[in-house]
Scaffold this motif. Structure first.
Motif, PDB file in Angstrom:
ATOM      1  N   ALA A 120     -13.852  -4.899  -4.069  1.00 36.59           N
ATOM      2  CA  ALA A 120     -12.641  -5.550  -4.564  1.00 36.59           C
ATOM      3  C   ALA A 120     -12.438  -6.931  -3.957  1.00 36.59           C
ATOM      4  N   MET A 121     -13.074  -7.209  -2.824  1.00 32.50           N
ATOM      5  CA  MET A 121     -12.898  -8.491  -2.155  1.00 32.50           C
ATOM      6  C   MET A 121     -13.547  -9.611  -2.962  1.00 32.50           C
TER       7      MET A 121
ATOM      8  N   VAL B 253      -5.935  -6.464  -5.478  1.00 37.31           N
ATOM      9  CA  VAL B 253      -7.314  -6.124  -5.832  1.00 37.31           C
ATOM     10  C   VAL B 253      -7.804  -4.918  -5.037  1.00 37.31           C
ATOM     11  N   ILE B 254      -7.302  -4.750  -3.808  1.00 33.29           N
ATOM     12  CA  ILE B 254      -7.646  -3.550  -3.043  1.00 33.29           C
ATOM     13  C   ILE B 254      -7.110  -2.309  -3.755  1.00 33.29           C
TER      14      ILE B 254
ATOM     15  N   LYS C  71      -1.093 -11.841  -1.652  1.00 29.26           N
ATOM     16  CA  LYS C  71      -0.535 -10.917  -2.639  1.00 29.26           C
ATOM     17  C   LYS C  71      -1.631 -10.434  -3.586  1.00 29.26           C
ATOM     18  N   ASN C  72      -2.492 -11.351  -4.004  1.00 28.81           N
ATOM     19  CA  ASN C  72      -3.607 -10.963  -4.854  1.00 28.81           C
ATOM     20  C   ASN C  72      -4.570 -10.036  -4.123  1.00 28.81           C
ATOM     21  N   LEU C  73      -4.752 -10.290  -2.823  1.00 27.33           N
ATOM     22  CA  LEU C  73      -5.697  -9.500  -2.046  1.00 27.33           C
ATOM     23  C   LEU C  73      -5.303  -8.026  -2.030  1.00 27.33           C
TER      24      LEU C  73
ATOM     25  N   LEU D  71       0.833  -1.203   0.000  1.00 25.37           N
ATOM     26  CA  LEU D  71       0.000   0.000   0.000  1.00 25.37           C
ATOM     27  C   LEU D  71       0.872   1.260   0.000  1.00 25.37           C
ATOM     28  N   GLN D  72       2.000   1.207   0.738  1.00 23.08           N
ATOM     29  CA  GLN D  72       2.936   2.342   0.740  1.00 23.08           C
ATOM     30  C   GLN D  72       3.530   2.543  -0.643  1.00 23.08           C
ATOM     31  N   LEU D  73       3.960   1.437  -1.274  1.00 22.53           N
ATOM     32  CA  LEU D  73       4.569   1.534  -2.601  1.00 22.53           C
ATOM     33  C   LEU D  73       3.568   2.033  -3.640  1.00 22.53           C
TER      34      LEU D  73
END
Length: 392
Positions: free
Chosen positions: A345-346, A314-315, A309-311, A196-198
């Motif tokens: 997105a979930m 998608v967020i 990683k996919n989660l 999320l930071q990146l």
């Protein structure tokens, strides 16, 4: 924590029925040849290795005592073995160490899409004050959707298979092997916050393992926050074999005049079981992170069937889909859209059979007290209060 499929076919069928209102239990000899080898840790082999060690009275006494007195969701198997290193010459001990080393290689630098960290916890029957070691069963959660579980396989200390009812906890002590529990949640949350930071959706407050409570701006000579004083879940969506729930919060707010979102994932390690009040005194919202004085708090239960990683991908994708179209809208409208984008997105199955979406607290305002506030889904009840943390 939920999902390992094992099919057990007996060469010799011996049925022994134990009658009880809340439990159905049958015994049959274990059959190694019919059990498929899993892509990750072989939990059945791990169970048999553990049984070999538990048949030593000195080992079993110590392990049972450790698990009985433990107040956390689980204890790392590596920690328990280190405390019993006098058994390091034992073949089963070496085999368990090998499984642990395999899991370390998987999780190193998040090289695996799904990794495992072996832990143990104990189910203790509520009506029994003491544990009879001879009664102990060894088990692990099946793979797949828990709504489709027909039985749960456990093993006696003489390695006979035991079929347990997935809906009703047995009236016997069960040592449960967990490979995607408390420790894995910590690692996955760390990874997702980094991503999320990146992606520009989170500041670097969680860039280190230790949370930095010092404000970057010193106007108020402290940090304005909202903390969670009390919380209770009506349903944590977990069957008994899954043990403690692994709940995490996703907080979201608007961080600038361009209506860009700020999103954090915060683990709630203490929130183990439904129908119980917890008093965590946990900071959830850091108002310095937001331009406006309202934010969302949404609760989820970790789903081992969905790749972490996919989660986070998608967020990020779901939130970015609304950015650019909302810059001219009122910020409070955008705040709701960000929370909606996270839910949308979930995976769809989180809102059907698996029920890994827990609840949402929308538009929590700064400097406002909320007492026994009911979430939008009616599944969580929480008390929030403002907290000012002065600088040292």
């Amino acid at each position: 924590m939920k999902k390992t499929i094992f099919t057990i076919t007996a060469l010799i069928l011996i049925m022994l029925h134990i009658s009880c209102e809340s439990e159905k239990t049958t015994f049959e000899p274990a059959n190694d040849t019919e059990v498929p080898k899993l892509s990750g840790i072989d939990k059945k082999k791990m169970a048999f290795d553990l049984i070999d060690l538990l048949n030593s009275p000195s080992f079993s006494t110590t392990i049972v005592q450790e698990l009985s007195n433990n107040n956390t969701p689980g204890i790392k198997l590596a920690t328990l073995l280190q405390q019993q290193n006098s058994f390091s010459h034992h073949t089963a001990y070496k085999s368990l160490i090998k499984s642990i080393e395999t899991s370390k290689k998987q999780s190193k630098n998040y090289t695996a899409d799904s990794f495992e960290i072996p832990e143990l916890w104990m189910h203790r029957p509520a009506n029994k004050k003491s544990i009879n070691t001879e009664d102990i069963l060894i088990s692990f959660a099946p793979e797949g959707d828990e709504s489709e579980w027909k039985t749960i396989t456990a093993y006696t200390l003489d390695k006979k298979a035991v079929e347990l009812d997935p809906e009703n906890a047995p009236d016997l002590p069960v040592i449960v092997i967990e490979t995607k529990g408390y420790e894995v949640l910590k690692a996955e949350v760390d990874y997702m916050n980094t991503q999320l930071q990146l992606s520009g959706l989170q500041n670097d407050r969680f860039a280190t393992q230790k949370m930095d409570l010092r404000p970057t701006a010193k106007i108020n000579a402290g940090l304005e926050t909202t903390k969670l004083d009390k919380i209770r879940l009506n349903n944590d969506e977990e069957p008994w074999i899954s043990g403690a729930a692994e709940i995490y919060a996703i907080t979201s707010g608007i961080k600038n005049a361009g209506n860009d979102p700020e999103i954090k994932i915060i683990p709630m390690y203490y929130l183990d079981h439904e129908g119980k009040d917890y008093y965590p005194n946990q900071v959830l919202l850091f108002w310095e992170d937001y331009k406006y004085q309202a934010a969302n708090i949404q609760l989820f239960e970790k789903d081992d069937n969905h790749n972490y990683k996919n989660l986070v991908s998608v967020i990020v994708d779901g939130v970015f889909k609304i950015i650019g179209a909302v810059s001219a809208q009122p910020w409070v409208s955008v705040l709701g859209q960000v929370a909606g984008a996270i839910i949308q997105a979930m995976p769809d199955e989180w809102y059907t059979n698996s029920d890994d979406y827990v609840d949402s607290f929308y538009t929590i305002e700064k400097n406002k007290h909320y007492t026994d506030h009911i979430g939008a889904a009616g599944n969580a009840k929480a008390t929030f209060s403002p907290l000012f943390i002065p600088e040292n």
